[in-house]
Motif scaffolding. Structure first.
Motif, PDB file in Angstrom:
ATOM      1  N   ALA A 168     -22.505 -28.065 -17.247  1.00  0.00           N
ATOM      2  CA  ALA A 168     -22.974 -26.694 -17.009  1.00  0.00           C
ATOM      3  C   ALA A 168     -23.438 -26.052 -18.315  1.00  0.00           C
ATOM      4  O   ALA A 168     -24.457 -25.346 -18.356  1.00  0.00           O
ATOM      5  N   PHE A 169     -22.692 -26.324 -19.376  1.00  0.00           N
ATOM      6  CA  PHE A 169     -23.055 -25.780 -20.688  1.00  0.00           C
ATOM      7  C   PHE A 169     -24.404 -26.326 -21.150  1.00  0.00           C
ATOM      8  O   PHE A 169     -25.287 -25.572 -21.563  1.00  0.00           O
ATOM      9  N   ASP A 170     -24.551 -27.651 -21.030  1.00  0.00           N
ATOM     10  CA  ASP A 170     -25.830 -28.280 -21.397  1.00  0.00           C
ATOM     11  C   ASP A 170     -26.978 -27.747 -20.534  1.00  0.00           C
ATOM     12  O   ASP A 170     -28.095 -27.544 -21.020  1.00  0.00           O
ATOM     13  N   ALA A 171     -26.679 -27.541 -19.272  1.00  0.00           N
ATOM     14  CA  ALA A 171     -27.705 -27.038 -18.350  1.00  0.00           C
ATOM     15  C   ALA A 171     -28.129 -25.624 -18.733  1.00  0.00           C
ATOM     16  O   ALA A 171     -29.311 -25.285 -18.673  1.00  0.00           O
ATOM     17  N   MET A 172     -27.170 -24.811 -19.138  1.00  0.00           N
ATOM     18  CA  MET A 172     -27.487 -23.457 -19.623  1.00  0.00           C
ATOM     19  C   MET A 172     -28.425 -23.553 -20.823  1.00  0.00           C
ATOM     20  O   MET A 172     -29.417 -22.820 -20.912  1.00  0.00           O
ATOM     21  N   ALA A 173     -28.074 -24.451 -21.737  1.00  0.00           N
ATOM     22  CA  ALA A 173     -28.886 -24.604 -22.951  1.00  0.00           C
ATOM     23  C   ALA A 173     -30.308 -25.035 -22.587  1.00  0.00           C
ATOM     24  O   ALA A 173     -31.283 -24.486 -23.108  1.00  0.00           O
ATOM     25  N   LYS A 174     -30.406 -25.984 -21.656  1.00  0.00           N
ATOM     26  CA  LYS A 174     -31.746 -26.465 -21.267  1.00  0.00           C
ATOM     27  C   LYS A 174     -32.537 -25.368 -20.559  1.00  0.00           C
ATOM     28  O   LYS A 174     -33.713 -25.160 -20.845  1.00  0.00           O
TER      29      LYS A 174
END
Ligand code: GDP
Length: 298
Positions: A168-174
């Motif tokens: 979820a964190f990586d997805a937010m960043a992307k």
């Protein structure tokens, strides 16, 4: 179109067929009310809501002679009145990305609904990113990728068994880096271990709030209409473990249990954003109370 109208009912037609001869007008008396209640309960409206609906429709009318059409109209009006306040599309905010957390038990139609919504948002000119947050079900991740392809939307995945919060964190960043309008996050739906699921969802929320403290902006609970009264229990459970902001009711095509929507509206008053009316990408419709009430009582 009219083919999308759920047709669970035919309630009154069934009632009228019970008599030996069709009767032009019937007296609205206790016996008639009991029959109506029974029919509403058969359509999975639940006892409390069925009683309230029939009591409201009978108010000031006991002893009146009513035609079938009049009874249908009164009942449909009563149901429409309950449903109108909850019929609201998912609100869109100027936030970028607007984070949509999608929760619900496995099999409810989460994956399918995310695909359908992504397709609709995309058609409305929004850019969408999907995160396959149910990292423990390889099949769910694969399915979501299929839907992402169909909708033309990127799907972020993580290795099987990895931490959904980290995804979820990586997805937010992307989503931030891409300037995406919407980030839809799928989540696990294992209710067998509720404490684990609660912790998993809480961790996802904590992590995305590090990037945006107002996120998630929507928490959609996906419910399967064919589970009938079970849907009520699922709302109670998911409201305890997440901040449900709205509902999507799937599989309303071809179920006779659509009455559960009335019970849900009556009991929780949560917005119903959309209804699933089939397995194809375009089979997600706005919830139309009057149409729904007419189909249920028709
Ligand atoms: P998930 O486990 O919650 O992600 O559920 P899925 O999205 O995989 O859906 C489970 C099954 O329900 C699949 O076979 C879907 O095709 C089906 N399904 C989902 N939504 C609908 C709907 O609105 N109508 C019908 N008839 N089937 C649906």
């Amino acid at each position: 179109g009219p083919s999308e109208v759920p047709q669970p009912g035919g309630l009154l037609n069934r009632l009228l067929r019970r008599g030996a001869k069709p009767v032009a007008r019937r007296t609205l008396d206790d016996a008639m009310l009991e029959q109506l209640e029974e029919l509403l309960i058969t359509a999975d409206m639940g006892v409390d809501t069925a009683l309230r609906v029939t009591a409201n429709m009978a108010e000031g009318r006991l002893g009146n002679k009513l035609s079938t059409d009049e009874i249908k109209t009164l009942l449909a009006d009563e149901i429409t009145r309950i449903m109108e306040p909850v019929a609201r599309p998912m609100p869109l905010y100027p936030k970028r990305p607007q984070v949509v957390l999608v929760v619900g038990v496995n099999g409810s139609g989460k994956t399918t609904t995310i695909g359908k919504l992504a397709s609709q948002f995309k058609a409305a000119g929004k850019s969408v990113v999907i995160a396959a947050g149910d990292t423990f079900r390889a099949a769910a991740v694969e399915q979501l990728q299929v839907w992402g392809d169909r909708a033309g939307v990127p799907v972020l995945t993580a290795p099987e068994g990895s931490d959904p919060a980290s995804l979820a964190f990586d997805a937010m960043a992307k989503a931030e880096a891409d300037g995406a309008d919407l980030l839809m996050i799928d989540t696990a739906g294992r209710l067998q271990n509720r404490a684990d699921l609660m912790e998993e969802l809480a961790k996802i929320v904590r992590v995305i709030r590090k990037k945006d403290e107002t996120a998630p902006h929507n928490t959609l609970l996906v419910l399967d209409a064919t589970t009938g009264q079970n849907a009520l229990n699922q709302v109670e459970i998911f409201r305890k473990i997440s901040d449900v902001s709205g509902l999507v009711m799937t599989k309303l095509d071809g179920t006779a249990r659509g009455g559960v929507l009335v019970a849900l509206a009556d009991k929780f008053g949560l917005p119903i954003h959309a209804i699933g009316v089939g397995e194809q990408i375009d089979d997600l419709a706005p919830f139309e109370p009057a149409e729904f009430a007419a189909a249920l009582t028709g």
